[in-house]
Design an enzyme around this catalytic site. Structure first.
Site, PDB file in Angstrom:
ATOM      1  N   GLU A   1      -5.074  -5.601  10.624  1.00  0.00           N
ATOM      2  CA  GLU A   1      -4.060  -4.570  10.847  1.00  0.00           C
ATOM      3  C   GLU A   1      -4.337  -3.866  12.174  1.00  0.00           C
ATOM      4  OE1 GLU A   1      -2.084  -3.253   6.929  1.00  0.00           O
ATOM      5  OE2 GLU A   1      -3.722  -1.895   7.364  1.00  0.00           O
TER       6      GLU A   1
ATOM      7  N   ASN B   1       0.865  -1.182   0.000  1.00  0.00           N
ATOM      8  CA  ASN B   1       0.000   0.000   0.000  1.00  0.00           C
ATOM      9  C   ASN B   1       0.901   1.232   0.000  1.00  0.00           C
ATOM     10  OD1 ASN B   1      -1.808   2.059   0.560  1.00  0.00           O
ATOM     11  ND2 ASN B   1      -2.163   1.439   2.690  1.00  0.00           N
TER      12      ASN B   1
ATOM     13  N   GLU C   1      -6.407   4.213   8.375  1.00  0.00           N
ATOM     14  CA  GLU C   1      -6.187   5.653   8.147  1.00  0.00           C
ATOM     15  C   GLU C   1      -7.442   6.306   7.605  1.00  0.00           C
ATOM     16  OE1 GLU C   1      -2.596   5.324   5.850  1.00  0.00           O
ATOM     17  OE2 GLU C   1      -1.484   4.739   7.647  1.00  0.00           O
TER      18      GLU C   1
ATOM     19  N   GLY D   1       2.451   1.750  10.858  1.00  0.00           N
ATOM     20  CA  GLY D   1       3.370   2.887  10.812  1.00  0.00           C
ATOM     21  C   GLY D   1       4.108   3.155  12.108  1.00  0.00           C
TER      22      GLY D   1
ATOM     23  N   LYS E   1       0.019   4.226  -0.105  1.00  0.00           N
ATOM     24  CA  LYS E   1      -0.636   5.371   0.559  1.00  0.00           C
ATOM     25  C   LYS E   1      -0.489   6.624  -0.304  1.00  0.00           C
ATOM     26  CE  LYS E   1       0.671   3.307   4.944  1.00  0.00           C
ATOM     27  NZ  LYS E   1       0.422   3.366   6.355  1.00  0.00           N
TER      28      LYS E   1
ATOM     29  N   HIS F   1      -9.270   0.875   5.405  1.00  0.00           N
ATOM     30  CA  HIS F   1      -7.953   1.031   6.041  1.00  0.00           C
ATOM     31  C   HIS F   1      -8.101   1.903   7.284  1.00  0.00           C
ATOM     32  CE1 HIS F   1      -3.769   2.145   6.682  1.00  0.00           C
ATOM     33  NE2 HIS F   1      -3.450   1.093   5.963  1.00  0.00           N
TER      34      HIS F   1
ATOM     35  N   SER G   1       3.648  -2.744  10.171  1.00  0.00           N
ATOM     36  CA  SER G   1       5.091  -2.737  10.399  1.00  0.00           C
ATOM     37  C   SER G   1       5.786  -4.031   9.975  1.00  0.00           C
ATOM     38  CB  SER G   1       5.397  -2.392  11.861  1.00  0.00           C
ATOM     39  OG  SER G   1       4.915  -1.086  12.152  1.00  0.00           O
TER      40      SER G   1
HETATM   41  C1  PEP Z   1      -0.450  -0.135   5.974  1.00  0.00           C
HETATM   42  O1  PEP Z   1      -0.401   0.961   5.451  1.00  0.00           O
HETATM   43  O2  PEP Z   1      -1.430  -0.853   5.761  1.00  0.00           O
HETATM   44  C2  PEP Z   1       0.637  -0.551   6.839  1.00  0.00           C
HETATM   45  C3  PEP Z   1       0.560  -1.720   7.416  1.00  0.00           C
HETATM   46  O3  PEP Z   1       1.699   0.313   7.006  1.00  0.00           O
HETATM   47  P1  PEP Z   1       3.156  -0.056   7.632  1.00  0.00           P
HETATM   48  O4  PEP Z   1       3.576  -1.353   6.982  1.00  0.00           O
HETATM   49  O5  PEP Z   1       4.012   1.080   7.227  1.00  0.00           O
HETATM   50  O6  PEP Z   1       2.981  -0.199   9.089  1.00  0.00           O
END
Ligand code: PEP
Length: 259
Positions: A167, A11, A100, A173, A13, A98, A212
């Site tokens: 997630e 992703n 976010e 992040g 983003k 997501h 992460s």
């Molecule tokens: C994500 O954006 O879905 C995500 C898991 O980000 P990161 O891997 O940077 O934690």
């Protein structure tokens, strides 16, 4: 037991310019030999989708979008992009719900479900994100929160390619990850909820871990029972980093070792 082909999804983003599409070409070169064993997906910003699709061609890297409109058809909705438009631009998957967007933009379970249904109607595979907040984890109610999100935001049926991404919000992040046992427990809960909801069709629904993931922790995460792959944010922006995560999957390693 159904064996599901793993999916490792990136992703991007709100990062990336046209010049960054060289990462897509580099990723294809690094992963061509393992695509038979692992589905590889990049979800770039929508501005790059059509050009990315031309570059990706019939190669190993599939393309997806990061969100879609709730409205499934063309409409006078300034700024919105519907799932059929994303499919037309070359997307095969779309991320919905997501964290976010849920936490950051107030998106509700119902909105996520409507988007997942719209995606399925356009022939896209929805990747429905769920995950508990840190407060819920501390309070011991992570399972309840994820169960509620699944009940409210899964599509009505299980379309081909339907995927759930677990997630935990506190891991996105942050460079934090749950323990393998915590991931296993939540994936078991999600698997049971999918079976209760979709019956035998649940066997083809992939459940990814996201939060992460990097080249160092990917091997342990992929070895965790119930994990069908990963949704990766930051580490998917660079082809070498993302390819290293893909290489950590046993399915990729089996292909490379000829087993
Ligand atoms: C994500 O954006 O879905 C995500 C898991 O980000 P990161 O891997 O940077 O934690």
């Amino acid at each position: 037991m159904t064996v599901r082909k793993p999916l490792i999804a990136g992703n991007w983003k709100m990062f990336g310019r046209r010049a960054d599409l060289t990462q897509l070409t580099a990723l294809a070169e690094r992963t061509r030999d393992v695509a038979a064993g692992v589905d590889i997906l990049i979800c770039p910003p929508v501005t790059l989708l059509a050009e990315a699709a031309v570059l990706a061609g019939e190669g190993p890297v599939l393309l997806g979008a990061q969100d879609c409109a709730e409205t499934p058809h063309d409409a006078a909705q300034t700024g919105e992009i519907n799932a059929a438009m994303l499919a037309d631009a070359g997307a095969r998957y779309v991320i919905v719900g997501h964290s976010e967007r849920r936490a950051g933009r107030g998106e509700t379970d119902l909105q996520v479900r409507v988007k997942a249904d719209a995606a399925a109607a356009a022939g896209l595979a929805p990747i429905v994100c769920v995950g508990e907040s840190y407060d819920a984890r501390l309070a011991g109610s992570a399972g309840q929160m994820v169960t509620r999100q699944l009940a409210g935001s899964l599509p009505h049926a299980a379309p081909i390619g339907l995927t759930v991404a677990y997630e935990p919000v506190w891991c996105v992040g942050t460079d934090k990850t749950p323990t393998p046992a915590e991931i296993e427990g939540m994936h078991a809960l999600i698997g049971a909820a999918l079976t209760a909801r979709f019956g035998s069709a649940a066997a083809r629904v992939r459940v990814l871990y996201g939060g992460s993931v990097n080249a160092t922790n990917a091997g342990a995460i992929f070895a965790t029972p119930g994990v069908d792959g990963a949704l990766v944010g930051r580490a998917s922006l660079n082809a070498a980093d993302f390819a290293a995560i893909i290489s950590a999957h046993p399915a990729a390693q089996a292909l490379r070792s000829g087993n």
